[in-house]
Scaffold this motif. Sequence first.
Motif, mmCIF file in Angstrom:
data_model
loop_
_atom_site.group_PDB
_atom_site.id
_atom_site.type_symbol
_atom_site.label_atom_id
_atom_site.label_comp_id
_atom_site.label_asym_id
_atom_site.label_seq_id
_atom_site.Cartn_x
_atom_site.Cartn_y
_atom_site.Cartn_z
ATOM 1 N N ASN A 119 26.857 -60.195 19.740
ATOM 2 C CA ASN A 119 26.233 -60.051 21.057
ATOM 3 C C ASN A 119 27.034 -60.804 22.116
ATOM 4 O O ASN A 119 26.474 -61.538 22.930
ATOM 5 C CB ASN A 119 24.795 -60.573 21.019
ATOM 6 N N ASP A 120 28.337 -60.587 22.099
ATOM 7 C CA ASP A 120 29.239 -61.310 22.995
ATOM 8 C C ASP A 120 29.144 -60.731 24.406
ATOM 9 O O ASP A 120 29.582 -59.596 24.654
ATOM 10 C CB ASP A 120 30.678 -61.215 22.472
ATOM 11 N N THR A 125 30.630 -57.581 29.975
ATOM 12 C CA THR A 125 31.157 -57.740 31.334
ATOM 13 C C THR A 125 32.502 -57.040 31.501
ATOM 14 O O THR A 125 32.743 -56.342 32.500
ATOM 15 C CB THR A 125 31.301 -59.237 31.668
ATOM 16 N N LEU A 126 33.383 -57.222 30.523
ATOM 17 C CA LEU A 126 34.702 -56.593 30.600
ATOM 18 C C LEU A 126 34.611 -55.072 30.531
ATOM 19 O O LEU A 126 35.349 -54.364 31.237
ATOM 20 C CB LEU A 126 35.601 -57.116 29.476
ATOM 21 N N GLN A 127 33.708 -54.559 29.712
ATOM 22 C CA GLN A 127 33.570 -53.105 29.599
ATOM 23 C C GLN A 127 33.055 -52.516 30.907
ATOM 24 O O GLN A 127 33.496 -51.436 31.335
ATOM 25 C CB GLN A 127 32.622 -52.758 28.449
ATOM 26 N N GLU A 128 32.148 -53.226 31.561
ATOM 27 C CA GLU A 128 31.639 -52.751 32.858
ATOM 28 C C GLU A 128 32.763 -52.699 33.883
ATOM 29 O O GLU A 128 32.878 -51.726 34.646
ATOM 30 C CB GLU A 128 30.515 -53.665 33.346
ATOM 31 N N ARG A 129 33.592 -53.751 33.911
ATOM 32 C CA ARG A 129 34.711 -53.772 34.857
ATOM 33 C C ARG A 129 35.731 -52.680 34.509
ATOM 34 O O ARG A 129 36.292 -52.035 35.413
ATOM 35 C CB ARG A 129 35.388 -55.148 34.826
ATOM 36 N N HIS A 185 45.293 -50.544 39.698
ATOM 37 C CA HIS A 185 44.127 -50.360 38.825
ATOM 38 C C HIS A 185 44.548 -50.189 37.364
ATOM 39 O O HIS A 185 43.880 -50.693 36.451
ATOM 40 C CB HIS A 185 43.302 -49.156 39.276
ATOM 41 N N GLU A 186 45.648 -49.478 37.139
ATOM 42 C CA GLU A 186 46.108 -49.275 35.761
ATOM 43 C C GLU A 186 46.575 -50.587 35.133
ATOM 44 O O GLU A 186 46.382 -50.807 33.937
ATOM 45 C CB GLU A 186 47.220 -48.219 35.738
ATOM 46 N N ARG A 187 47.193 -51.454 35.953
ATOM 47 C CA ARG A 187 47.532 -52.791 35.433
ATOM 48 C C ARG A 187 46.268 -53.547 35.061
ATOM 49 O O ARG A 187 46.223 -54.242 34.040
ATOM 50 C CB ARG A 187 48.350 -53.567 36.471
ATOM 51 N N GLY A 188 45.242 -53.432 35.897
ATOM 52 C CA GLY A 188 43.967 -54.090 35.597
ATOM 53 C C GLY A 188 43.347 -53.567 34.318
ATOM 54 O O GLY A 188 42.803 -54.338 33.512
ATOM 55 N N VAL A 189 43.445 -52.246 34.110
ATOM 56 C CA VAL A 189 42.907 -51.640 32.881
ATOM 57 C C VAL A 189 43.635 -52.186 31.659
ATOM 58 O O VAL A 189 42.996 -52.543 30.653
ATOM 59 C CB VAL A 189 43.028 -50.104 32.949
ATOM 60 N N ARG A 190 44.955 -52.256 31.733
ATOM 61 C CA ARG A 190 45.722 -52.774 30.594
ATOM 62 C C ARG A 190 45.348 -54.222 30.295
ATOM 63 O O ARG A 190 45.214 -54.616 29.126
ATOM 64 C CB ARG A 190 47.219 -52.649 30.861
ATOM 65 N N SER A 191 45.190 -55.022 31.362
ATOM 66 C CA SER A 191 44.823 -56.432 31.183
ATOM 67 C C SER A 191 43.455 -56.566 30.518
ATOM 68 O O SER A 191 43.272 -57.364 29.592
ATOM 69 C CB SER A 191 44.823 -57.147 32.531
ATOM 70 N N ILE A 192 42.490 -55.776 30.994
ATOM 71 C CA ILE A 192 41.136 -55.852 30.428
ATOM 72 C C ILE A 192 41.134 -55.384 28.975
ATOM 73 O O ILE A 192 40.472 -55.986 28.117
ATOM 74 C CB ILE A 192 40.159 -55.026 31.277
ATOM 75 N N ILE A 199 39.290 -60.697 22.246
ATOM 76 C CA ILE A 199 37.927 -61.157 21.967
ATOM 77 C C ILE A 199 37.396 -60.511 20.694
ATOM 78 O O ILE A 199 36.736 -61.165 19.875
ATOM 79 C CB ILE A 199 37.007 -60.863 23.167
ATOM 80 N N GLU A 200 37.666 -59.233 20.516
ATOM 81 C CA GLU A 200 37.223 -58.557 19.293
ATOM 82 C C GLU A 200 37.865 -59.185 18.062
ATOM 83 O O GLU A 200 37.200 -59.336 17.021
ATOM 84 C CB GLU A 200 37.543 -57.064 19.380
ATOM 85 N N LYS A 201 39.149 -59.545 18.178
ATOM 86 C CA LYS A 201 39.818 -60.220 17.053
ATOM 87 C C LYS A 201 39.179 -61.581 16.802
ATOM 88 O O LYS A 201 38.935 -61.970 15.635
ATOM 89 C CB LYS A 201 41.303 -60.388 17.383
ATOM 90 N N GLU A 202 38.911 -62.323 17.883
ATOM 91 C CA GLU A 202 38.263 -63.634 17.750
ATOM 92 C C GLU A 202 36.896 -63.493 17.091
ATOM 93 O O GLU A 202 36.540 -64.279 16.201
ATOM 94 C CB GLU A 202 38.118 -64.245 19.143
ATOM 95 N N ASN A 203 36.129 -62.489 17.509
ATOM 96 C CA ASN A 203 34.801 -62.284 16.932
ATOM 97 C C ASN A 203 34.884 -61.846 15.473
ATOM 98 O O ASN A 203 34.045 -62.241 14.652
ATOM 99 C CB ASN A 203 34.022 -61.259 17.753
ATOM 100 N N GLN A 204 35.883 -61.053 15.153
ATOM 101 C CA GLN A 204 36.053 -60.648 13.755
ATOM 102 C C GLN A 204 36.388 -61.851 12.885
ATOM 103 O O GLN A 204 35.872 -61.981 11.763
ATOM 104 C CB GLN A 204 37.142 -59.581 13.640
ATOM 105 N N ASP A 205 37.243 -62.737 13.411
ATOM 106 C CA ASP A 205 37.562 -63.962 12.672
ATOM 107 C C ASP A 205 36.299 -64.823 12.486
ATOM 108 O O ASP A 205 36.094 -65.415 11.419
ATOM 109 C CB ASP A 205 38.622 -64.769 13.414
#
Length: 289
Positions: A119-120, A125-129, A185-192, A199-205
Amino acid sequence: DLDLSIRLQLQLCIRVSLMDSVYLSTIMKNLIAALACISLAALSGCSSEIDVIREGRLELLPEYTVGQALDNRKLCESTDWSVIEDERGRDVVRYTCDFKDIEKNYRDTANEMIDAAKNDSRLITLQERLNELESEIAREKQLLKKAQNHIDNGNSWTERKTENGSSYTVWPRVKQQSITDIENHERGVRSIKNQISMIEKENQDSLSLAQETLEKYKGARAFETIDWVVMEDESFMVLSGSMHHTNIFKDTIEETPHENIQSALYLIYNENFDTLFAYEDALQQIAEL
């Protein structure tokens, strides 16, 4: 494995509150005056070595016997006194405090790690952005297409009449701005997307660590030992002390000696700790004086 163990120990902090800073400051001030005199005390009469220490009093902390102070700690599930022989053949009295709720702390912390990973809020927040940026890119691409059509048709600008006069849309300028906005915007998408991946890797760990903890936490211990020696005249002194923790990932007990056993005794006598973490945090802060 060691990194995982250290990480788990740090994450135990999620569940406990730190000791009040004013209380710790008072302890630190009083400790400086106390360290020189705390280690030696005397008890008259004939007793076993354990009784000499348990029934004796420290000179600078006479309000309790050693046994009263050490055997009635809120943090201890149980206490034990024994006599061991050191490497020089000397009898040493060892006090042991087994700390409470160690298995429970491991289990609860692991379950909290699982809940936090599943439940991160950062991912939400990142998905909304990300969705907003992708919508902006789609809108800008439509505008770019419109501008290009006008340019292809030989319309460099368009006039739009309003109540206050006329406004003009310069399509080459619109085209260039749209291209710039799309690139940003595409740079922002890549960054997000990179942040989401990390974060997904951190949560998997965290999930893997939590699952391994739930498989191995049973039997985990944390305990403290303090060693004493009794003199021929039945005076006594403290020698050393250590904290011991089970490394559940290696199935070993790891020992951390007290940097200053007098500091630990002073904290124990003035104990105001509801958690093992608060006690260890105080030990660490005093060691840094």
